[in-house]
Design a protein around this motif. Structure first.
Motif, PDB file in Angstrom:
ATOM      1  N   PHE A  36      16.297  22.949 -31.311  1.00  0.00           N
ATOM      2  CA  PHE A  36      15.361  22.628 -32.401  1.00  0.00           C
ATOM      3  C   PHE A  36      16.118  22.509 -33.733  1.00  0.00           C
ATOM      4  CE2 PHE A  36      12.245  24.575 -29.471  1.00  0.00           C
ATOM      5  CZ  PHE A  36      11.254  23.603 -29.509  1.00  0.00           C
ATOM      6  N   ASP A  50       7.101  15.070 -25.902  1.00  0.00           N
ATOM      7  CA  ASP A  50       6.330  13.825 -25.884  1.00  0.00           C
ATOM      8  C   ASP A  50       5.292  13.885 -27.001  1.00  0.00           C
ATOM      9  OD1 ASP A  50       4.915  15.945 -24.608  1.00  0.00           O
ATOM     10  OD2 ASP A  50       3.514  14.498 -23.771  1.00  0.00           O
ATOM     11  N   GLN A  98      -2.992  18.391 -36.781  1.00  0.00           N
ATOM     12  CA  GLN A  98      -2.453  18.409 -35.421  1.00  0.00           C
ATOM     13  C   GLN A  98      -3.176  19.447 -34.595  1.00  0.00           C
ATOM     14  OE1 GLN A  98       1.799  19.255 -36.797  1.00  0.00           O
ATOM     15  NE2 GLN A  98       1.767  20.418 -34.917  1.00  0.00           N
ATOM     16  N   GLY A  99      -2.747  19.590 -33.323  1.00  0.00           N
ATOM     17  CA  GLY A  99      -3.501  20.417 -32.386  1.00  0.00           C
ATOM     18  C   GLY A  99      -3.619  21.877 -32.785  1.00  0.00           C
ATOM     19  N   ARG A 100      -2.538  22.446 -33.278  1.00  0.00           N
ATOM     20  CA  ARG A 100      -2.567  23.886 -33.519  1.00  0.00           C
ATOM     21  C   ARG A 100      -3.522  24.264 -34.646  1.00  0.00           C
ATOM     22  NH1 ARG A 100       3.750  24.222 -34.268  1.00  0.00           N
ATOM     23  NH2 ARG A 100       3.478  22.426 -32.916  1.00  0.00           N
ATOM     24  N   GLU A 103      -6.761  24.611 -32.984  1.00  0.00           N
ATOM     25  CA  GLU A 103      -6.793  25.912 -32.298  1.00  0.00           C
ATOM     26  C   GLU A 103      -7.039  27.029 -33.296  1.00  0.00           C
ATOM     27  OE1 GLU A 103      -2.849  26.006 -30.697  1.00  0.00           O
ATOM     28  OE2 GLU A 103      -3.294  24.502 -29.178  1.00  0.00           O
ATOM     29  N   ASP A 124       2.236  27.481 -25.799  1.00  0.00           N
ATOM     30  CA  ASP A 124       2.733  28.526 -26.710  1.00  0.00           C
ATOM     31  C   ASP A 124       1.955  28.639 -28.018  1.00  0.00           C
ATOM     32  OD1 ASP A 124       3.752  26.142 -27.677  1.00  0.00           O
ATOM     33  OD2 ASP A 124       5.720  26.930 -28.150  1.00  0.00           O
ATOM     34  N   THR A 126      -1.137  27.782 -28.495  1.00  0.00           N
ATOM     35  CA  THR A 126      -2.489  28.254 -28.173  1.00  0.00           C
ATOM     36  C   THR A 126      -2.455  29.774 -27.995  1.00  0.00           C
ATOM     37  OG1 THR A 126      -2.496  26.256 -26.828  1.00  0.00           O
ATOM     38  CG2 THR A 126      -4.491  27.555 -26.815  1.00  0.00           C
ATOM     39  N   ASP A 214      -8.415  22.052 -23.637  1.00  0.00           N
ATOM     40  CA  ASP A 214      -7.272  21.698 -24.473  1.00  0.00           C
ATOM     41  C   ASP A 214      -6.889  20.316 -23.954  1.00  0.00           C
ATOM     42  OD1 ASP A 214      -4.714  21.204 -25.416  1.00  0.00           O
ATOM     43  OD2 ASP A 214      -4.116  23.302 -25.339  1.00  0.00           O
ATOM     44  N   ARG A 217      -3.513  15.974 -23.097  1.00  0.00           N
ATOM     45  CA  ARG A 217      -3.050  14.940 -22.156  1.00  0.00           C
ATOM     46  C   ARG A 217      -4.174  14.570 -21.195  1.00  0.00           C
ATOM     47  NH1 ARG A 217       0.934  18.674 -23.303  1.00  0.00           N
ATOM     48  NH2 ARG A 217       2.760  17.784 -24.329  1.00  0.00           N
ATOM     49  N   SER A 254      -4.512  17.783 -29.564  1.00  0.00           N
ATOM     50  CA  SER A 254      -3.378  17.307 -30.330  1.00  0.00           C
ATOM     51  C   SER A 254      -3.253  15.832 -29.980  1.00  0.00           C
ATOM     52  CB  SER A 254      -2.106  18.051 -29.934  1.00  0.00           C
ATOM     53  OG  SER A 254      -0.996  17.347 -30.457  1.00  0.00           O
ATOM     54  N   LYS A 256      -1.200  13.882 -30.902  1.00  0.00           N
ATOM     55  CA  LYS A 256       0.214  13.502 -30.863  1.00  0.00           C
ATOM     56  C   LYS A 256       0.678  13.217 -29.433  1.00  0.00           C
ATOM     57  CE  LYS A 256       2.891  15.860 -33.690  1.00  0.00           C
ATOM     58  NZ  LYS A 256       3.514  17.016 -34.408  1.00  0.00           N
ATOM     59  N   LYS A 257      -0.178  13.539 -28.470  1.00  0.00           N
ATOM     60  CA  LYS A 257       0.143  13.223 -27.068  1.00  0.00           C
ATOM     61  C   LYS A 257      -0.694  11.991 -26.680  1.00  0.00           C
ATOM     62  CE  LYS A 257       1.295  17.750 -27.429  1.00  0.00           C
ATOM     63  NZ  LYS A 257       1.192  18.476 -28.713  1.00  0.00           N
ATOM     64  N   MET A 385      11.055  30.889 -24.737  1.00  0.00           N
ATOM     65  CA  MET A 385       9.725  30.536 -25.215  1.00  0.00           C
ATOM     66  C   MET A 385       8.689  31.613 -24.868  1.00  0.00           C
ATOM     67  SD  MET A 385       7.688  26.947 -24.633  1.00  0.00           S
ATOM     68  CE  MET A 385       8.660  25.836 -25.627  1.00  0.00           C
ATOM     69  N   ARG A 405      12.370  21.310 -19.714  1.00  0.00           N
ATOM     70  CA  ARG A 405      11.427  20.200 -19.652  1.00  0.00           C
ATOM     71  C   ARG A 405      12.046  18.954 -20.254  1.00  0.00           C
ATOM     72  NH1 ARG A 405       6.114  20.010 -23.314  1.00  0.00           N
ATOM     73  NH2 ARG A 405       7.728  19.461 -24.817  1.00  0.00           N
ATOM     74  N   PHE A 450      11.663  28.468 -31.780  1.00  0.00           N
ATOM     75  CA  PHE A 450      11.998  27.469 -32.791  1.00  0.00           C
ATOM     76  C   PHE A 450      13.235  27.845 -33.605  1.00  0.00           C
ATOM     77  CE2 PHE A 450       7.327  26.626 -32.416  1.00  0.00           C
ATOM     78  CZ  PHE A 450       7.446  25.334 -31.937  1.00  0.00           C
TER      79      PHE A 450
HETATM   80  C1  P71 Z   1       4.900  19.938 -26.560  1.00  0.00           C
HETATM   81  C2  P71 Z   1       4.051  20.336 -27.682  1.00  0.00           C
HETATM   82  C3  P71 Z   1       4.623  20.370 -29.063  1.00  0.00           C
HETATM   83  C4  P71 Z   1       5.590  21.463 -29.140  1.00  0.00           C
HETATM   84  C5  P71 Z   1       5.137  22.724 -29.433  1.00  0.00           C
HETATM   85  C6  P71 Z   1       6.031  23.773 -29.431  1.00  0.00           C
HETATM   86  C7  P71 Z   1       7.358  23.555 -29.130  1.00  0.00           C
HETATM   87  C8  P71 Z   1       7.811  22.287 -28.863  1.00  0.00           C
HETATM   88  C9  P71 Z   1       6.920  21.241 -28.875  1.00  0.00           C
HETATM   89  C10 P71 Z   1       1.835  21.050 -28.120  1.00  0.00           C
HETATM   90  C11 P71 Z   1       0.609  21.466 -27.575  1.00  0.00           C
HETATM   91  C12 P71 Z   1       0.346  21.408 -26.164  1.00  0.00           C
HETATM   92  C13 P71 Z   1      -0.837  21.897 -25.665  1.00  0.00           C
HETATM   93  C14 P71 Z   1      -1.140  21.853 -24.207  1.00  0.00           C
HETATM   94  C15 P71 Z   1      -1.544  22.441 -27.874  1.00  0.00           C
HETATM   95  C16 P71 Z   1      -0.381  21.978 -28.428  1.00  0.00           C
HETATM   96  C17 P71 Z   1      -0.207  22.037 -29.920  1.00  0.00           C
HETATM   97  N1  P71 Z   1       2.821  20.677 -27.352  1.00  0.00           N
HETATM   98  N2  P71 Z   1      -1.755  22.405 -26.518  1.00  0.00           N
HETATM   99  O1  P71 Z   1       4.434  20.054 -25.413  1.00  0.00           O
HETATM  100  O2  P71 Z   1       1.231  20.894 -25.301  1.00  0.00           O
HETATM  101  O3  P71 Z   1      -0.325  20.780 -30.491  1.00  0.00           O
HETATM  102  O4  P71 Z   1       1.892  20.354 -31.605  1.00  0.00           O
HETATM  103  O5  P71 Z   1      -0.156  19.077 -32.247  1.00  0.00           O
HETATM  104  O6  P71 Z   1       0.068  21.447 -32.871  1.00  0.00           O
HETATM  105  O7  P71 Z   1       6.018  19.500 -26.782  1.00  0.00           O
HETATM  106  P1  P71 Z   1       0.422  20.390 -31.885  1.00  0.00           P
END
Ligand code: P71
Length: 462
Positions: A36, A50, A98-100, A103, A124, A126, A214, A217, A254, A256-257, A385, A405, A450
């Motif tokens: 990171f 992703d 964003q997603g968090r 949450e 993580d 969540t 959640d 995806r 989120s 972003k996916k 993690m 991953r 991180f």
């Molecule tokens: C992923 C991420 C983003 C991430 C987070 C921590 C470390 C590295 C990368 C984010 C998720 C997710 C699920 C199932 C909520 C979030 C938070 N994933 N639920 O997989 O996978 O969303 O990043 O938009 O806040 O790389 P957010």
């Protein structure tokens, strides 16, 4: 066709540069063996996440130019609201950056210390947001999820017996909602079946507990339902999504996916009181309800992305590209988690590096080696993690899975680049004995992955 080719062509390119091993070795040391902390322009193929890394379409970019940046009542909000309602079906649509944040708003509103949220496996952020409220984040996925060799089609499913036990043990009053993560990211990007969702709904109904998703995806999960679950082969993915969300009372997302945007998220739900409380908090910490921490143009891109992600040519290419990488690795003898997930291939680090004990972070060591040798960045999903210190004894507790991953950004890399990744990992596997373990020398109190720092435990190889 086994691996459908790209249903798009490239209009704009972003150059990426190759670095030398020497340069990457220096950067890695400087970063404390934490990827990171490595500058992205030193990475050749970036599979860290992703999330937020998708390529937007010309249609989304065109939508950006139609951004209405009015503080209140932006037309893009109304478009976004209409799209979200048409797919997810919930009454209230609350945008977040964003997603968090979705949450955080949800859990700050519904959780009190001592409460509990069951989920298949919490991601993580969540988990951290649940625990931040003094509540327990309980994982109740089926036990097969923890066996990297167990090749079952819906490995993200909830274990309904364990869920019911948990409800009886903890008490309905201390469980304000049950959550299902689709697909189950921390368990290998594995889908949840419609049957399991339906049964979870029936179970929580008996106790009067709301069900949330959640939904990061969701389109990938729905595509797996179409591919694998009896009765869905002929159904359009959008209808599968509507049925799925119909079993719930709300979702966090989120975008972003599967929103195909670089930033954005939302919370959508039916409960009027919760929506009102969340909206009040949103105004305090994020923004006015018709933009929620985003620009109008971001809302437009998200509205368009949510429609595009349900395109079945896109989805079969997308899932096929991830499967292509997984199958190349599998054929090359590399230990991966089976079955291959929706957004990522997960390397089984315990088997890749049997000479590195759990206490020396094998998955982190593998991720670092992959960057140093080949300029490829993945992410550790293992003890860094998810490992913790037992609150009473202080003893270190290790998660069952040690994985790296390789998350594939959507519409970003060509299959030649994916082939490069596979060939590199196969070559690394052949020299795996040279990879050293790591010692953690700094950790933050929460979300330590991180910022954690490590030293390499250099051994004399014979
Ligand atoms: C992923 C991420 C983003 C991430 C987070 C921590 C470390 C590295 C990368 C984010 C998720 C997710 C699920 C199932 C909520 C979030 C938070 N994933 N639920 O997989 O996978 O969303 O990043 O938009 O806040 O790389 P957010």
């Amino acid at each position: 066709m086994k691996f459908p080719s790209e249903p798009f062509k490239i209009k704009v390119v972003e150059p990426i540069r190759r670095t030398t091993r020497e340069e990457r070795d220096r950067l890695l040391r400087h970063a404390g063996y934490n990827l990171f902390q490595v500058p992205a322009d030193s990475v050749y193929v970036d599979l860290l996440t992703d999330s937020g890394t998708s390529a937007m379409s010309d249609n989304q970019w065109a939508g950006m130019m139609l951004g209405d940046e009015s503080y209140a009542g932006s037309k893009n909000y109304f478009h976004f609201e209409e799209v979200v309602r048409s797919i997810f079906g919930y009454q209230h649509v609350i945008p977040t950056h964003q997603g968090r944040m979705a949450e955080n708003l949800l859990f700050s509103t519904v959780l009190k210390p001592g409460m509990c949220v069951p989920n298949n496996i919490h991601f993580d952020t969540t988990r951290a947001n649940v625990e931040h409220q003094g509540a327990e984040a309980l994982d109740v996925v089926i036990k097969e999820a923890y066996d990297p060799h167990c090749d079952v089609p819906f490995k993200g499913n909830m274990d309904l017996l364990r869920l019911e036990h948990a409800i009886n043990r903890i008490g309905r009053d201390r469980i304000p909602l049950v959550m299902i993560t689709i697909t189950n990211n921390s368990g290998g990007g594995q889908p949840v079946s419609m049957a399991n969702i339906r049964e979870t709904r029936a179970l929580v109904n008996r106790y009067g507990i709301p069900l949330f998703f959640d939904a990061c995806r969701f389109a990938e999960n729905c595509f797996f339902i179409k591919e694998r679950e009896a009765g869905y082969a002929e159904k359009p993915v959008i209808d599968i999504a509507r049925e799925l969300f119909g079993y719930g009372d709300g979702c966090t997302m989120s975008a972003k996916k599967d929103g195909l945007v670089n930033i954005g998220g939302f919370l959508s739900l039916n409960n009027d009181q919760w929506a009102q409380d969340i909206t009040n908090l949103l105004i305090l910490v994020e923004g006015f309800p018709t933009y929620g921490g985003l620009a109008g143009r971001d809302l437009e891109a998200m509205a368009r992305g949510l429609r595009e992600v349900l395109d079945e040519d896109y989805l079969s290419f997308r899932i096929g590209q991830v499967r292509y990488l997984g199958e190349l690795l599998d054929q090359g003898g590399v230990p991966i988690v089976k079955p291959i997930g929706g957004h990522a291939v997960y390397l089984n680090a315990k088997e890749f590096l049997p000479h590195i004990p759990a206490s020396q972070f094998p998955a982190q060591a593998l991720a670092c080696a992959l960057f140093r040798e080949y300029g490829i960045r993945g992410v550790e999903i293992g003890a860094v993690m998810f490992g913790k210190h037992d609150a009473v004894t202080g003893q270190v507790m290790y998660p069952e899975l040690e994985m790296v991953r390789l998350a594939i950004p959507r519409r970003v890399y060509t299959n030649m680049q994916i082939t490069y990744v596979a060939e590199s990992i196969i070559a690394l596997y052949q020299q795996r004995g040279m990879i050293n373990g790591l010692k953690m020398v700094y950790e933050a109190p929460t979300l330590r992955h991180f910022t954690a720092r490590f030293d390499e435990l250099v051994l004399l190889h014979t």
